[in-house]
Design a protein around this motif. Structure first.
Motif, mmCIF file in Angstrom:
data_model
loop_
_atom_site.group_PDB
_atom_site.id
_atom_site.type_symbol
_atom_site.label_atom_id
_atom_site.label_comp_id
_atom_site.label_asym_id
_atom_site.label_seq_id
_atom_site.Cartn_x
_atom_site.Cartn_y
_atom_site.Cartn_z
ATOM 1 N N GLU A 42 -0.789 14.748 7.428
ATOM 2 C CA GLU A 42 -1.911 15.309 8.183
ATOM 3 C C GLU A 42 -2.771 16.217 7.312
ATOM 4 N N LEU A 43 -2.136 17.110 6.567
ATOM 5 C CA LEU A 43 -2.893 18.067 5.768
ATOM 6 C C LEU A 43 -3.615 17.410 4.598
ATOM 7 N N ALA A 44 -3.084 16.294 4.103
ATOM 8 C CA ALA A 44 -3.699 15.628 2.951
ATOM 9 C C ALA A 44 -5.110 15.134 3.247
ATOM 10 N N ARG A 45 -5.470 15.066 4.510
ATOM 11 C CA ARG A 45 -6.838 14.662 4.857
ATOM 12 C C ARG A 45 -7.857 15.717 4.457
ATOM 13 N N THR A 46 -7.426 16.977 4.369
ATOM 14 C CA THR A 46 -8.378 18.058 4.135
ATOM 15 C C THR A 46 -7.963 19.020 3.025
ATOM 16 N N HIS A 47 -6.736 18.926 2.552
ATOM 17 C CA HIS A 47 -6.201 19.876 1.580
ATOM 18 C C HIS A 47 -5.643 19.149 0.352
ATOM 19 N N ARG A 48 -5.566 19.880 -0.733
ATOM 20 C CA ARG A 48 -4.703 19.459 -1.831
ATOM 21 C C ARG A 48 -3.315 19.994 -1.497
ATOM 22 N N VAL A 49 -2.363 19.084 -1.316
ATOM 23 C CA VAL A 49 -1.054 19.452 -0.785
ATOM 24 C C VAL A 49 -0.004 19.448 -1.895
ATOM 25 N N ILE A 50 0.816 20.493 -1.909
ATOM 26 C CA ILE A 50 1.994 20.541 -2.765
ATOM 27 C C ILE A 50 3.195 20.320 -1.857
ATOM 28 N N ALA A 51 3.848 19.175 -2.010
ATOM 29 C CA ALA A 51 4.980 18.791 -1.172
ATOM 30 C C ALA A 51 6.270 19.164 -1.891
ATOM 31 N N THR A 62 -4.743 8.387 3.813
ATOM 32 C CA THR A 62 -6.043 9.002 3.550
ATOM 33 C C THR A 62 -6.967 8.114 2.733
ATOM 34 N N GLY A 63 -6.465 6.965 2.292
ATOM 35 C CA GLY A 63 -7.281 6.070 1.489
ATOM 36 C C GLY A 63 -7.475 6.546 0.077
ATOM 37 N N GLY A 64 -6.583 7.456 -0.384
ATOM 38 C CA GLY A 64 -6.701 7.974 -1.745
ATOM 39 C C GLY A 64 -6.104 7.031 -2.756
ATOM 40 N N GLU A 65 -6.119 7.470 -3.998
ATOM 41 C CA GLU A 65 -5.564 6.689 -5.088
ATOM 42 C C GLU A 65 -4.475 7.481 -5.769
ATOM 43 N N SER A 66 -3.567 6.791 -6.427
ATOM 44 C CA SER A 66 -2.478 7.461 -7.120
ATOM 45 C C SER A 66 -2.997 8.379 -8.209
ATOM 46 N N ALA A 67 -2.306 9.515 -8.382
ATOM 47 C CA ALA A 67 -2.756 10.496 -9.372
ATOM 48 C C ALA A 67 -1.775 10.573 -10.532
ATOM 49 N N GLY A 68 -1.706 9.524 -11.298
ATOM 50 C CA GLY A 68 -0.936 9.536 -12.526
ATOM 51 C C GLY A 68 0.525 9.866 -12.363
ATOM 52 N N GLY A 69 1.124 9.423 -11.251
ATOM 53 C CA GLY A 69 2.548 9.633 -11.042
ATOM 54 C C GLY A 69 2.882 10.993 -10.473
ATOM 55 N N GLY A 71 1.825 12.118 -7.653
ATOM 56 C CA GLY A 71 1.732 12.057 -6.209
ATOM 57 C C GLY A 71 0.483 11.293 -5.844
ATOM 58 N N SER A 72 0.000 11.481 -4.628
ATOM 59 C CA SER A 72 -1.233 10.830 -4.216
ATOM 60 C C SER A 72 -2.415 11.620 -4.762
ATOM 61 N N ALA A 73 -3.634 11.152 -4.440
ATOM 62 C CA ALA A 73 -4.818 11.846 -4.932
ATOM 63 C C ALA A 73 -4.852 13.295 -4.458
ATOM 64 N N GLY A 74 -4.285 13.581 -3.299
ATOM 65 C CA GLY A 74 -4.301 14.932 -2.778
ATOM 66 C C GLY A 74 -2.928 15.551 -2.655
ATOM 67 N N VAL A 75 -1.883 14.924 -3.193
ATOM 68 C CA VAL A 75 -0.515 15.410 -3.022
ATOM 69 C C VAL A 75 0.183 15.536 -4.368
ATOM 70 N N GLU A 76 0.603 16.745 -4.663
ATOM 71 C CA GLU A 76 1.453 17.017 -5.821
ATOM 72 C C GLU A 76 2.862 17.242 -5.302
ATOM 73 N N THR A 77 3.862 16.789 -6.047
ATOM 74 C CA THR A 77 5.241 16.943 -5.582
ATOM 75 C C THR A 77 6.020 17.894 -6.480
ATOM 76 N N TRP A 78 6.798 18.751 -5.840
ATOM 77 C CA TRP A 78 7.711 19.646 -6.544
ATOM 78 C C TRP A 78 9.135 19.324 -6.130
ATOM 79 N N GLU A 79 9.925 18.801 -7.050
ATOM 80 C CA GLU A 79 11.357 18.641 -6.789
ATOM 81 C C GLU A 79 12.010 19.995 -7.064
ATOM 82 N N LEU A 80 12.503 20.643 -6.013
ATOM 83 C CA LEU A 80 12.888 22.040 -6.151
ATOM 84 C C LEU A 80 13.931 22.416 -5.105
ATOM 85 N N GLU A 81 14.934 23.163 -5.547
ATOM 86 C CA GLU A 81 15.899 23.769 -4.633
ATOM 87 C C GLU A 81 15.372 25.158 -4.275
#
Length: 246
Positions: A24-33, A52-59, A61-71
């Motif tokens: 939901e938030l990826a429609r309007t925000h740059r999201v850190i998941a 959201t119809g975005g494109e992959s961002a170089g592994g 995450g999505s165009a608006g989603v960055e991922t943090w693998e984190l405990e």
């Protein structure tokens, strides 16, 4: 050109509610998941991209989603990640664990683990993020529970931790009022997630009786889009037909 897209950080991003909140938030925000499972995080990012119809961002995450693998209970790793941020407008604290214990059956390690994940980690992440959230006059959303306002026999450790989380949110709201940070407790009732399915016998489980995770994400959208002159402090999201009054 300066990027003015607001930034949201979502913990528990691989859970049933968290993944829908990211989408939901990826429609309007740059999201850190944020989550502990890299493969599931990648899937959440890919789903947000498709939605959201975005494109992959170089592994990453999505165009608006960055991922943090984190405990989240690793305080040093958490601090190092937050130190990398230069902006944060929205913090959604959705990570939680829940195992059924009575007072009689729970042991100190059970209390320590639940409070570490459900209370201490959100408090520490909030502390680390406060300078950025103050600068943005941002919003903090704690995903609570009906168990945070009513006793839940047989699930006492989880219930106590959610009571504590609500206390944290209520005190934080007063403390941060001078900085115009909005602090919200969004408390869903029984929601169709893996956490709920693990606590209900399969023969008794009917997904149609429970809240859909995307409905929780919709309620969060309502909070995030509130006009700048107000804050919506507490929202209880209930099943249309009550199952148990929690």
């Amino acid at each position: 050109m300066t990027d003015h897209t607001p930034v949201a950080l979502v913990t528990g991003a691989t859970g049933g509610m968290g993944s829908e909140i990211v989408r939901e938030l990826a429609r309007t925000h740059r999201v850190i998941a944020v989550g502990r499972d890299a493969e599931r995080l990648a899937a959440v990012a890919a789903q947000a991209t498709a939605a959201t119809g975005g494109e992959s961002a170089g592994g990453a995450g999505s165009a608006g989603v960055e991922t943090w693998e984190l405990e989240l209970t690793d305080a040093a790793a958490l601090a190092a990640r937050v130190a990398q941020l230069d902006r944060l407008d929205l913090l959604v604290q959705a990570a939680a664990i829940a195992q059924p214990f009575s007072v009689e059956s729970a042991r100190p390690a059970d209390w320590e683990r639940h409070f570490a994940v459900n209370v201490t980690a959100p408090a520490e992440l909030t502390r680390l993020a406060l300078p950025l959230l103050r600068a943005a006059a941002g919003t903090i959303v704690f995903i609570g529970s009906g168990a945070g306002t009513r006793p839940v026999p047989g699930n006492v450790v989880y219930s106590a931790s959610k009571h504590a989380l609500r206390g944290l949110a209520d005190a934080l709201r007063i403390e941060e009022e001078p900085h115009r940070i909005r602090v919200v407790t969004l408390a869903p009732g029984q929601t169709d997630t893996a956490m709920l399915r693990s606590s209900v016998p399969a023969a008794d489980y009917d997904a149609a009786r429970y809240i859909r995770p995307e409905s929780v994400a919709g309620a969060l959208r309502f909070v995030v889009d509130a006009p700048a002159d107000v804050q919506i402090t507490d929202i209880a999201v209930r099943p249309r037909q009550e199952i148990a009054r929690l």
